[in-house]
Scaffold this motif. Sequence first.
Motif, mmCIF file in Angstrom:
data_model
loop_
_atom_site.group_PDB
_atom_site.id
_atom_site.type_symbol
_atom_site.label_atom_id
_atom_site.label_comp_id
_atom_site.label_asym_id
_atom_site.label_seq_id
_atom_site.Cartn_x
_atom_site.Cartn_y
_atom_site.Cartn_z
ATOM 1 N N VAL A 5 84.456 -52.003 25.077
ATOM 2 C CA VAL A 5 83.117 -51.632 25.543
ATOM 3 C C VAL A 5 83.019 -50.113 25.529
ATOM 4 C CG1 VAL A 5 81.468 -51.708 27.453
ATOM 5 C CG2 VAL A 5 82.927 -53.689 26.990
ATOM 6 N N PHE A 6 82.030 -49.602 24.770
ATOM 7 C CA PHE A 6 81.758 -48.171 24.722
ATOM 8 C C PHE A 6 80.667 -47.912 25.755
ATOM 9 C CE2 PHE A 6 83.147 -49.579 20.548
ATOM 10 C CZ PHE A 6 84.145 -48.664 20.240
ATOM 11 N N LEU A 7 81.044 -47.415 26.929
ATOM 12 C CA LEU A 7 80.110 -47.245 28.038
ATOM 13 C C LEU A 7 79.692 -45.790 28.175
ATOM 14 C CD1 LEU A 7 78.655 -48.361 30.563
ATOM 15 C CD2 LEU A 7 80.768 -47.905 31.832
ATOM 16 N N TYR A 8 78.385 -45.587 28.284
ATOM 17 C CA TYR A 8 77.806 -44.259 28.526
ATOM 18 C C TYR A 8 76.862 -44.389 29.711
ATOM 19 C CZ TYR A 8 79.716 -42.760 24.072
ATOM 20 O OH TYR A 8 80.573 -42.440 23.045
ATOM 21 N N ASP A 9 77.269 -43.849 30.860
ATOM 22 C CA ASP A 9 76.498 -43.998 32.092
ATOM 23 C C ASP A 9 76.488 -42.708 32.897
ATOM 24 O OD1 ASP A 9 75.143 -44.922 34.283
ATOM 25 O OD2 ASP A 9 76.820 -46.106 35.066
ATOM 26 N N PRO A 10 75.576 -41.801 32.613
ATOM 27 C CA PRO A 10 74.587 -41.760 31.535
ATOM 28 C C PRO A 10 75.143 -40.962 30.357
ATOM 29 C CG PRO A 10 74.094 -40.007 33.051
ATOM 30 C CD PRO A 10 75.325 -40.719 33.580
ATOM 31 N N PRO A 11 74.544 -41.112 29.187
ATOM 32 C CA PRO A 11 74.952 -40.293 28.042
ATOM 33 C C PRO A 11 74.291 -38.926 28.109
ATOM 34 C CG PRO A 11 73.204 -41.754 27.380
ATOM 35 C CD PRO A 11 73.516 -42.077 28.816
ATOM 36 N N ASP A 12 74.889 -37.942 27.465
ATOM 37 C CA ASP A 12 74.217 -36.647 27.307
ATOM 38 C C ASP A 12 73.139 -36.777 26.234
ATOM 39 O OD1 ASP A 12 75.936 -35.475 29.154
ATOM 40 O OD2 ASP A 12 77.362 -34.865 27.609
ATOM 41 N N ARG A 13 73.384 -37.680 25.285
ATOM 42 C CA ARG A 13 72.444 -37.885 24.179
ATOM 43 C C ARG A 13 72.514 -39.344 23.735
ATOM 44 N NH1 ARG A 13 72.655 -35.950 17.974
ATOM 45 N NH2 ARG A 13 70.418 -35.656 17.657
ATOM 46 N N ALA A 34 80.417 -35.978 27.071
ATOM 47 C CA ALA A 34 81.727 -35.404 27.389
ATOM 48 C C ALA A 34 82.651 -35.328 26.175
ATOM 49 C CB ALA A 34 82.385 -36.183 28.516
ATOM 50 N N GLY A 35 82.119 -34.893 25.034
ATOM 51 C CA GLY A 35 82.947 -34.689 23.857
ATOM 52 C C GLY A 35 83.260 -35.928 23.043
ATOM 53 N N ARG A 36 82.763 -37.072 23.428
ATOM 54 C CA ARG A 36 82.977 -38.278 22.622
ATOM 55 C C ARG A 36 81.641 -38.791 22.106
ATOM 56 N NH1 ARG A 36 82.926 -43.684 25.403
ATOM 57 N NH2 ARG A 36 81.833 -43.292 27.355
ATOM 58 N N THR A 37 81.673 -39.389 20.923
ATOM 59 C CA THR A 37 80.468 -39.888 20.273
ATOM 60 C C THR A 37 80.754 -41.277 19.718
ATOM 61 O OG1 THR A 37 79.825 -37.648 19.647
ATOM 62 C CG2 THR A 37 78.774 -39.441 18.452
ATOM 63 N N THR A 38 79.802 -42.188 19.905
ATOM 64 C CA THR A 38 79.905 -43.540 19.377
ATOM 65 C C THR A 38 78.684 -43.813 18.516
ATOM 66 O OG1 THR A 38 81.094 -44.268 21.351
ATOM 67 C CG2 THR A 38 80.118 -45.988 19.968
ATOM 68 N N PRO A 88 80.980 -36.008 12.095
ATOM 69 C CA PRO A 88 80.802 -37.066 11.104
ATOM 70 C C PRO A 88 80.341 -38.354 11.782
ATOM 71 C CG PRO A 88 83.123 -36.852 11.598
ATOM 72 C CD PRO A 88 82.401 -35.768 12.382
ATOM 73 N N VAL A 89 79.506 -39.133 11.084
ATOM 74 C CA VAL A 89 79.029 -40.412 11.604
ATOM 75 C C VAL A 89 80.048 -41.472 11.204
ATOM 76 C CG1 VAL A 89 77.175 -42.108 11.547
ATOM 77 C CG2 VAL A 89 76.630 -39.666 11.426
ATOM 78 N N GLU A 90 80.786 -41.944 12.189
ATOM 79 C CA GLU A 90 81.822 -42.957 11.948
ATOM 80 C C GLU A 90 81.391 -44.250 12.630
ATOM 81 O OE1 GLU A 90 85.480 -41.259 13.314
ATOM 82 O OE2 GLU A 90 85.427 -39.680 11.782
ATOM 83 N N GLU A 91 81.069 -45.251 11.840
ATOM 84 C CA GLU A 91 80.563 -46.523 12.341
ATOM 85 C C GLU A 91 81.650 -47.294 13.087
ATOM 86 O OE1 GLU A 91 79.306 -50.685 10.258
ATOM 87 O OE2 GLU A 91 78.476 -48.865 9.377
ATOM 88 N N GLU A 92 81.385 -47.596 14.355
ATOM 89 C CA GLU A 92 82.314 -48.411 15.151
ATOM 90 C C GLU A 92 82.170 -49.888 14.792
ATOM 91 O OE1 GLU A 92 84.696 -47.309 17.020
ATOM 92 O OE2 GLU A 92 84.084 -45.220 17.081
ATOM 93 N N PHE A 93 80.910 -50.331 14.623
ATOM 94 C CA PHE A 93 80.630 -51.708 14.232
ATOM 95 C C PHE A 93 79.172 -51.830 13.822
ATOM 96 C CE2 PHE A 93 80.161 -51.556 18.906
ATOM 97 C CZ PHE A 93 78.868 -52.031 19.075
ATOM 98 N N ARG A 94 78.831 -52.975 13.207
ATOM 99 C CA ARG A 94 77.445 -53.288 12.842
ATOM 100 C C ARG A 94 76.882 -54.172 13.945
ATOM 101 N NH1 ARG A 94 73.653 -52.698 9.373
ATOM 102 N NH2 ARG A 94 74.886 -51.404 8.005
ATOM 103 N N VAL A 95 75.682 -53.831 14.417
ATOM 104 C CA VAL A 95 75.063 -54.532 15.543
ATOM 105 C C VAL A 95 74.554 -55.901 15.109
ATOM 106 C CG1 VAL A 95 73.169 -54.474 17.220
ATOM 107 C CG2 VAL A 95 74.417 -52.371 16.665
ATOM 108 N N GLY A 96 74.864 -56.896 15.936
ATOM 109 C CA GLY A 96 74.346 -58.242 15.727
ATOM 110 C C GLY A 96 73.254 -58.559 16.725
ATOM 111 N N THR A 97 73.582 -58.472 18.016
ATOM 112 C CA THR A 97 72.604 -58.770 19.067
ATOM 113 C C THR A 97 72.433 -57.569 19.972
ATOM 114 O OG1 THR A 97 74.300 -59.695 20.524
ATOM 115 C CG2 THR A 97 73.143 -61.241 19.093
ATOM 116 N N MET A 98 71.227 -57.459 20.525
ATOM 117 C CA MET A 98 70.928 -56.389 21.475
ATOM 118 C C MET A 98 70.289 -56.995 22.718
ATOM 119 S SD MET A 98 69.508 -53.304 19.056
ATOM 120 C CE MET A 98 68.217 -54.272 18.314
ATOM 121 N N ALA A 99 70.450 -56.299 23.827
ATOM 122 C CA ALA A 99 69.842 -56.751 25.077
ATOM 123 C C ALA A 99 69.342 -55.538 25.842
ATOM 124 C CB ALA A 99 70.857 -57.520 25.915
#
Length: 197
Positions: A5-13, A34-38, A88-99
């Motif tokens: 789980v890539f959690l951002y609570d809250p994200p800067d962007r 905080a220096g990490r990007t997903t 660089p844009v590094e894809e973690e995964f392709r989205v299937g479902t959203m909520a």
Amino acid sequence: MSRQVFLYDPPDRFVAGTVGLPGRRTFYLQAASAGRTTSVALEKAQVEALAERIDELLDEVVRRSGGSTAVPAVAPSELSDTEPLTSPVEEEFRVGTMALAWDGESERMVVEAQALVTLEADSDESLAEAEERLLHDDENGPPMLRVRITGSMARAFAKRAMEVVNAGRPPCPLCSLPLDPEGHVCPRQNGYRRGEA
């Protein structure tokens, strides 16, 4: 293997953006803090649906609160983000479902994007049962991006997302299909290109 789980609570962007030329663009949701990007990839239609649903949900929050919520009616101009995706844009995964959900206690929108999964049912369970088990298994489910943002950030996200969707190829004035730079065979003109005899 436990669920990632890539959690951002809250994200800067938290933004929607693209990589590539119109007609060949890949769409992404990108969260950073905080220096990490997903970055997670998704379809243009998913970006559009997400932006529309966020605005609808925020409108409902404002309506139900009688205007006594911190959710603005429109995106605040000071939260406008026109910068490209963080490289660089590094894809973690392709989205299937959203909520989407609204947490009334903390006045935050929760956006979840889960990875696309290929389902294989055991002999004793249907595909629907396999999907239900996999998507709601907090321990072993598919990877997920979960972002919690304020109403103002959500409005700004939705505004930018719609601008990104609409920044593609212009539509044909006759058939509304996208116009390609190298030409357009319009079905409303029986397949003839303009200027052809």
